[in-house]
Design a protein around this motif. Sequence first.
Motif, PDB file in Angstrom:
ATOM      1  N   ARG A   6       7.653   5.864  -5.353  1.00 36.48           N
ATOM      2  CA  ARG A   6       8.123   6.494  -4.635  1.00 36.48           C
ATOM      3  C   ARG A   6       6.592   6.584  -3.583  1.00 36.48           C
ATOM      4  O   ARG A   6       6.055   6.130  -2.919  1.00 36.48           O
ATOM      5  N   ALA A   7       6.005   7.910  -4.559  1.00 38.56           N
ATOM      6  CA  ALA A   7       4.591   7.411  -4.035  1.00 38.56           C
ATOM      7  C   ALA A   7       3.469   6.755  -3.746  1.00 38.56           C
ATOM      8  O   ALA A   7       2.992   7.197  -2.438  1.00 38.56           O
ATOM      9  N   SER A   8       3.447   5.783  -4.488  1.00 40.95           N
ATOM     10  CA  SER A   8       3.103   4.953  -4.792  1.00 40.95           C
ATOM     11  C   SER A   8       3.641   3.596  -2.973  1.00 40.95           C
ATOM     12  O   SER A   8       2.287   2.549  -3.670  1.00 40.95           O
ATOM     13  N   TYR A 293      -6.289  -3.182 -12.047  1.00 35.28           N
ATOM     14  CA  TYR A 293      -6.057  -3.263 -10.346  1.00 35.28           C
ATOM     15  C   TYR A 293      -6.551  -2.148  -9.257  1.00 35.28           C
ATOM     16  O   TYR A 293      -6.668  -2.609  -8.365  1.00 35.28           O
ATOM     17  N   GLN A 294      -6.859  -1.093  -9.899  1.00 34.66           N
ATOM     18  CA  GLN A 294      -7.474  -0.039  -9.184  1.00 34.66           C
ATOM     19  C   GLN A 294      -8.229  -0.553  -8.290  1.00 34.66           C
ATOM     20  O   GLN A 294      -8.891  -0.789  -7.206  1.00 34.66           O
ATOM     21  N   LYS A 295      -9.427  -1.696  -9.399  1.00 36.90           N
ATOM     22  CA  LYS A 295     -10.679  -1.803  -8.219  1.00 36.90           C
ATOM     23  C   LYS A 295     -10.290  -3.387  -8.214  1.00 36.90           C
ATOM     24  O   LYS A 295     -11.554  -3.755  -7.361  1.00 36.90           O
ATOM     25  N   ILE A 296      -9.606  -4.392  -8.622  1.00 37.30           N
ATOM     26  CA  ILE A 296     -10.285  -5.447  -8.287  1.00 37.30           C
ATOM     27  C   ILE A 296      -8.214  -6.164  -7.047  1.00 37.30           C
ATOM     28  O   ILE A 296      -8.465  -6.719  -6.764  1.00 37.30           O
ATOM     29  N   ASP A 297      -7.366  -4.935  -7.233  1.00 37.63           N
ATOM     30  CA  ASP A 297      -6.071  -6.062  -7.312  1.00 37.63           C
ATOM     31  C   ASP A 297      -5.123  -4.491  -6.912  1.00 37.63           C
ATOM     32  O   ASP A 297      -4.240  -4.546  -7.237  1.00 37.63           O
ATOM     33  N   LYS A 298      -5.222  -3.435  -5.775  1.00 39.49           N
ATOM     34  CA  LYS A 298      -4.219  -2.684  -5.524  1.00 39.49           C
ATOM     35  C   LYS A 298      -2.732  -2.719  -4.947  1.00 39.49           C
ATOM     36  O   LYS A 298      -1.701  -2.313  -6.432  1.00 39.49           O
ATOM     37  N   LYS A 299      -2.281  -3.874  -5.114  1.00 36.08           N
ATOM     38  CA  LYS A 299      -0.690  -4.022  -5.415  1.00 36.08           C
ATOM     39  C   LYS A 299      -0.267  -4.097  -6.142  1.00 36.08           C
ATOM     40  O   LYS A 299       1.055  -4.671  -6.324  1.00 36.08           O
ATOM     41  N   LYS A 300      -1.157  -4.559  -7.336  1.00 34.72           N
ATOM     42  CA  LYS A 300      -0.755  -4.679  -8.574  1.00 34.72           C
ATOM     43  C   LYS A 300      -0.321  -3.740  -9.418  1.00 34.72           C
ATOM     44  O   LYS A 300       1.004  -3.204 -10.331  1.00 34.72           O
ATOM     45  N   ILE A 301      -0.449  -1.702  -8.862  1.00 31.94           N
ATOM     46  CA  ILE A 301      -0.322  -1.137  -9.128  1.00 31.94           C
ATOM     47  C   ILE A 301       1.126  -1.136  -9.310  1.00 31.94           C
ATOM     48  O   ILE A 301       1.645  -0.635 -10.441  1.00 31.94           O
ATOM     49  N   ALA A 302       1.409  -1.061  -8.252  1.00 30.33           N
ATOM     50  CA  ALA A 302       3.048  -0.396  -7.793  1.00 30.33           C
ATOM     51  C   ALA A 302       4.138  -1.174  -8.832  1.00 30.33           C
ATOM     52  O   ALA A 302       4.680  -1.167  -9.884  1.00 30.33           O
ATOM     53  N   ASP A 303       3.667  -2.625  -9.626  1.00 34.63           N
ATOM     54  CA  ASP A 303       4.325  -3.119 -10.594  1.00 34.63           C
ATOM     55  C   ASP A 303       3.988  -2.107 -11.816  1.00 34.63           C
ATOM     56  O   ASP A 303       4.944  -2.525 -13.014  1.00 34.63           O
ATOM     57  N   VAL A 304       2.369  -2.044 -12.174  1.00 34.15           N
ATOM     58  CA  VAL A 304       2.701  -1.200 -13.216  1.00 34.15           C
ATOM     59  C   VAL A 304       3.927  -0.155 -13.389  1.00 34.15           C
ATOM     60  O   VAL A 304       4.370   0.268 -14.462  1.00 34.15           O
TER      61      VAL A 304
END
Length: 615
Positions: A6-8, A293-304
């Motif tokens: 939720r924080a993400s 993903y932090q480096k190249i595509d932050k929207k995928k962080i939520a998926d992980v």
Amino acid sequence: MWAIRRASTSLRNRGLKAGTARACLKLTPTASVEDEGRVSECCPKIYGRSPPLNTVQYHSGYASPNFIVSRRELSSQADARNTKEEEDLEDGFSELGTAGGENSDELISKSDLSVDDEDTEEPQNELELSDTETISTEKKSPKGGRAQSEMLKAILDAPDGTIRSTMDKWVEEGEEVKRSEISLVMHMLRKRRLYGKALQLAEWLEEKKILELTERDYASRLDLLAKMQGLQRAENYIDSIPESFRGEVVYRTLLANCVSQTNVKKAEQVFNKMKDLEFPLSAFACNQLLLLYQKIDKKKIADVLLLMERENIKPSPFTYQILISAKGQVSDIAGMDQVVETMKAEGIEPDIQTKAILAKHYASAGLKEKAEDVLREMEGENLKENQWVCRFLLPLYAGLGKTDEVGRIWEVCESNPRIEECLSAIDAWGRLKKVEQAEKVFEIMLKKWKKLSSRDYTALLKVYAHNKMLTKGKDLIRQMAESGCRIGPLTWDSIVKLYVQAGEVEKADSVLQRAMQQNNMKPMFNSYLLILNQYAQRGDIHNSEKIFYRMRQSGYASRSSIYQTLIQAYINAKQPAYGMRERLKADDVFPNKGLASLLAQVDAFKKTAVSDLLD
């Protein structure tokens, strides 16, 4: 776990689009390797049986929040407990070689969370993996220092390419080959970034079968292969490993190297392969994806994070560090604070490194008072008793422009400094353009330790490069060579910066090429990029293409950011770039908005009002 996910999603309040993901067991390989300045429009879908849940797409520019002088370590403790014992090590970092151990965390890129913004390497990251061998058996001298290893001395003295014959001679003379000493030698070779010698030693051990090899031994060789000869050679090596030793440690080592080289497609393939082999999904593997993903595509962080939630994988302290860093990169200070609160609610108190990340991002966001509050909290009531914290405080105060505070912190260390504190002080004084003070610290190092490493010389060399002091830089390089220091990729990078800052890009180019040929070592990604940027600014297409080719030859995957720089060379030269779209497609690089705009400018077949009239 729900709280952290939720924080993400707090970026939703910043007007960003929401996406949809499913709890995942497989990642579909990304069709593109995106640059740092955007979010991929081609997020890999994540499949599973759970119903869809809203996640957020992270949109940001890339400003790597470099904080801590630390290294990428093979299955080492991500949150690096900063005990006095660890800090008393020769160079201030502990070799925690418990590969695959229950308490080990990531092949992390602490350089991605390091204090020096200029050292962001993809830095190969000089992103270093530590030896998989444990050094708990490391011999100590009666005075508490490291005992001299005769084997190490013989290997260090041996010319490049002669390690096999050196070890053959070692055995012929009746010397023993003990695992404890091999562990120490591997550890020290890695510390010195002598990966070529370490690889030769690993190959000799495997060929001679003197020791009974473990999975960690094979993983160590795989790691060295990835560093020296590229990911494909490392992946091919797995087939030669006995099946009983082809376990999770081997594949997580390959995964971490894919991440360190920012090879998105290969990293996702290895992650899926680990799932196919039914290795238990761990925080280690998930953190690798988060780091990537932090480096190249932050929207995928939520998926992980959704995957971790569905698989009931508990976030590690390093998971929180990555999320804090990701929030800080996009100046989402409220979201960053929310992650910290979630972390505390889970019973994990922020350590010094986490606080350093927070202080850095508060400062970057202009919240200097909040940054200073965190620094005072880090300092504690008695800094002399916690002297090891000084190495974090020095560059952070320098970043705030606090010359007096840097001087005060250095006074605490000056009478009996550790090596890391000296390096941090040199860096801090350099940032403040106080070159004389940086030189004085270096003189203290020379007197105290007599024999300095290339890393120590490079710290001052960076100061000279930053302040455009070419003559002093050249003198230091000569002094370094005369002292017998081995000059490797990290030093080459500083030399490249030195010449580039002085406006001598051709000299930087030739020095890097000669160094690579003479030493048969892979230059840092950033070294190439510095030179490529300079040629592109000049509109020098020939040399830009030459550097682009060399990067490919060195094993660096093509990314949107590299193509953008290359295309800029064509734009500045006012020349069309024939076949550029086909090149992008062949490299699986999907043009983002910025790259598409550049492509349009160099399209040889674009239609304009004038061309229509002429046609």
